[in-house]
Design a protein around this motif. Sequence first.
Motif, PDB file in Angstrom:
ATOM      1  N   ARG A  57       0.841  -1.189   0.000  1.00  0.00           N
ATOM      2  CA  ARG A  57       0.000   0.000   0.000  1.00  0.00           C
ATOM      3  C   ARG A  57       0.881   1.246   0.000  1.00  0.00           C
ATOM      4  N   GLY A  58       0.656   2.106  -0.985  1.00  0.00           N
ATOM      5  CA  GLY A  58       1.492   3.285  -1.128  1.00  0.00           C
ATOM      6  C   GLY A  58       2.804   3.018  -1.836  1.00  0.00           C
ATOM      7  N   GLY A  59       3.016   1.781  -2.296  1.00  0.00           N
ATOM      8  CA  GLY A  59       4.256   1.439  -2.974  1.00  0.00           C
ATOM      9  C   GLY A  59       4.321   1.997  -4.389  1.00  0.00           C
ATOM     10  N   LYS A  60       5.492   1.889  -4.982  1.00  0.00           N
ATOM     11  CA  LYS A  60       5.724   2.470  -6.300  1.00  0.00           C
ATOM     12  C   LYS A  60       5.589   1.460  -7.432  1.00  0.00           C
ATOM     13  N   GLN A  61       5.441   0.181  -7.095  1.00  0.00           N
ATOM     14  CA  GLN A  61       5.298  -0.842  -8.132  1.00  0.00           C
ATOM     15  C   GLN A  61       4.678  -2.089  -7.518  1.00  0.00           C
ATOM     16  N   GLY A  62       4.214  -2.986  -8.371  1.00  0.00           N
ATOM     17  CA  GLY A  62       3.624  -4.230  -7.908  1.00  0.00           C
ATOM     18  C   GLY A  62       3.726  -5.288  -8.991  1.00  0.00           C
ATOM     19  N   ILE A  63       3.403  -6.522  -8.602  1.00  0.00           N
ATOM     20  CA  ILE A  63       3.487  -7.656  -9.527  1.00  0.00           C
ATOM     21  C   ILE A  63       2.143  -8.366  -9.575  1.00  0.00           C
ATOM     22  N   LYS A  64       1.632  -8.581 -10.782  1.00  0.00           N
ATOM     23  CA  LYS A  64       0.400  -9.340 -11.005  1.00  0.00           C
ATOM     24  C   LYS A  64       0.758 -10.614 -11.777  1.00  0.00           C
ATOM     25  N   LEU A  65       0.395 -11.790 -11.187  1.00  0.00           N
ATOM     26  CA  LEU A  65       0.594 -13.079 -11.840  1.00  0.00           C
ATOM     27  C   LEU A  65      -0.703 -13.878 -11.779  1.00  0.00           C
ATOM     28  N   GLU A  66      -0.886 -14.771 -12.741  1.00  0.00           N
ATOM     29  CA  GLU A  66      -2.088 -15.615 -12.785  1.00  0.00           C
ATOM     30  C   GLU A  66      -1.799 -16.845 -13.638  1.00  0.00           C
ATOM     31  N   GLN A  67      -2.307 -17.984 -13.180  1.00  0.00           N
ATOM     32  CA  GLN A  67      -2.132 -19.237 -13.913  1.00  0.00           C
ATOM     33  C   GLN A  67      -3.486 -19.924 -14.092  1.00  0.00           C
ATOM     34  N   GLN A  68      -3.773 -20.352 -15.302  1.00  0.00           N
ATOM     35  CA  GLN A  68      -5.010 -21.067 -15.619  1.00  0.00           C
ATOM     36  C   GLN A  68      -4.755 -22.565 -15.514  1.00  0.00           C
ATOM     37  N   VAL A  69      -5.601 -23.269 -14.730  1.00  0.00           N
ATOM     38  CA  VAL A  69      -5.326 -24.677 -14.427  1.00  0.00           C
ATOM     39  C   VAL A  69      -6.587 -25.513 -14.609  1.00  0.00           C
ATOM     40  N   LEU A  70      -6.371 -26.791 -14.840  1.00  0.00           N
ATOM     41  CA  LEU A  70      -7.431 -27.788 -14.925  1.00  0.00           C
ATOM     42  C   LEU A  70      -7.407 -28.646 -13.666  1.00  0.00           C
ATOM     43  N   ILE A  71      -8.568 -28.845 -13.052  1.00  0.00           N
ATOM     44  CA  ILE A  71      -8.670 -29.743 -11.899  1.00  0.00           C
ATOM     45  C   ILE A  71      -8.732 -31.176 -12.423  1.00  0.00           C
ATOM     46  N   THR A  72      -7.759 -31.978 -12.028  1.00  0.00           N
ATOM     47  CA  THR A  72      -7.677 -33.371 -12.455  1.00  0.00           C
ATOM     48  C   THR A  72      -7.946 -34.288 -11.270  1.00  0.00           C
ATOM     49  N   ARG A  73      -7.986 -35.555 -11.532  1.00  0.00           N
ATOM     50  CA  ARG A  73      -8.230 -36.546 -10.482  1.00  0.00           C
ATOM     51  C   ARG A  73      -7.206 -36.431  -9.367  1.00  0.00           C
ATOM     52  N   ASP A  74      -5.973 -36.058  -9.713  1.00  0.00           N
ATOM     53  CA  ASP A  74      -4.878 -36.062  -8.739  1.00  0.00           C
ATOM     54  C   ASP A  74      -4.503 -34.689  -8.200  1.00  0.00           C
ATOM     55  N   GLY A  75      -5.151 -33.649  -8.685  1.00  0.00           N
ATOM     56  CA  GLY A  75      -4.791 -32.314  -8.222  1.00  0.00           C
ATOM     57  C   GLY A  75      -5.140 -31.283  -9.268  1.00  0.00           C
ATOM     58  N   CYS A  76      -4.148 -30.524  -9.702  1.00  0.00           N
ATOM     59  CA  CYS A  76      -4.405 -29.579 -10.794  1.00  0.00           C
ATOM     60  C   CYS A  76      -3.231 -29.593 -11.760  1.00  0.00           C
ATOM     61  N   GLN A  77      -3.541 -29.211 -12.988  1.00  0.00           N
ATOM     62  CA  GLN A  77      -2.562 -29.223 -14.086  1.00  0.00           C
ATOM     63  C   GLN A  77      -2.585 -27.853 -14.739  1.00  0.00           C
ATOM     64  N   ALA A  78      -1.421 -27.261 -14.910  1.00  0.00           N
ATOM     65  CA  ALA A  78      -1.352 -25.956 -15.566  1.00  0.00           C
ATOM     66  C   ALA A  78      -1.751 -26.093 -17.026  1.00  0.00           C
ATOM     67  N   LEU A  79      -2.709 -25.281 -17.463  1.00  0.00           N
ATOM     68  CA  LEU A  79      -3.089 -25.257 -18.872  1.00  0.00           C
ATOM     69  C   LEU A  79      -2.197 -24.315 -19.665  1.00  0.00           C
TER      70      LEU A  79
END
Length: 415
Positions: free
Chosen positions: A383-405
């Motif tokens: 808050r009040g900082g001069k920069q920031g980082i935005k990241l996001e990953q799209q994933v598929l829910i599989t039988r064993d967990g999740c897999q990055a698409l």
Amino acid sequence: MFDNNNKYPSDSSSAQPLRNPVDAQTHRTARAYRLQRVREQLLAADCAAILLYDPVNIRYATDTSNMQVWTLHNFARYALVFASGPVILFEFHNCEHLHEGNELLDQIRPAINCSYFGAGSRISEKTLVWADDIAKVMQQYAGGKARLAVDKADLEGLDLLREHGLSLIEGHSLMEEARKIKSAEELALMRWTIQVCERGIQRMHDELRPGMSENQLWAWLHYENIRHGGEWIETRLLASGPRTNPWMQESSERVMQQGEIVCFDTDLIGPYGYCADISRAWTVGHVAPTAEQRKLYRLAHEQIQHNMDLLRPGLSHREFVQRAWDIPQPYLHNRYCCVVHGAGLADEYPALAHKGADWDSSGYDGVIEENMVLCVESYIGERGGKQGIKLEQQVLITRDGCQALSQYPWQDDWL
């Protein structure tokens, strides 16, 4: 196109378009599956039919597309899908030819435009005609006292439908429930959209230079999407330098300077109408990050990876949120609006609130299921900082967990 060692080609300006790997049968099977999902929801809710105005819902149920963004704010086309009966598309003036060969459609009729844009001072007159038309179709295929789900419509029109004896229920939730579980064929369509999106990301990476504006950089994502048959981009979330904090500023004419952070969120609606929702961050000029930039990136990446590791079928929303990564206090105020959200033909249900006050005010429980597609979110900026980082990953829910698409690489050398 890229590899996991971040060794990028120096110039992609001569790159040929990618080849679409989706065959016609995969496409037909995907759309038949989607219609069946809608009908299952209608039967479970004891509804004879659903009236659809949201162009994304119309696309899901009928696989028809026409002026998608324009019809988001003009009531100019709609569809009536029966649980045990026909699929009827009410299409914009002289547009029936757009849907030749679509085996899902039993009828195409002219739409009655009840928006003020189309009807002007005759809007009440047009709405009466519209309601009478819908009621007659419902009487023909379901009886006069049927339950009709509606995703959205004009208030006057809804009152008139009730006067015709129809029992109306909220229908957007039925469509969200239908859309949340993807078939193998749907995932093939989505993977193609993600591949197109990643070509656009790569193009932005290769074209990024000090002295160009944010808008100039963002245009490359649109270019690659459109030339590969994509449709639109829902936001313009790209920011550089001090505009990266706080997040949610859209691209501008700001000229980017060497060494500044640039972050983006694709929100891309690509081929077949599917969504690719991916966020990455670089430095302008692709120079080494500062210690502060590296720290912000490492924290955002840690949040993504921690939360991905938790995801699995059968996990409740509440349990996932309670076990999610703890955002350090300096960055808590500027947190992203949700921890994860669904994706399909656009951003979809669910959107899971952060633990604590966010969950108390707007959290809701449910269960993470196999073959859901989720987007795992992070924004790290003080808050009040001069920069920031935005990241996001799209994933598929599989039988064993999740897999990055998305296979687009992280900045591994920043970690």
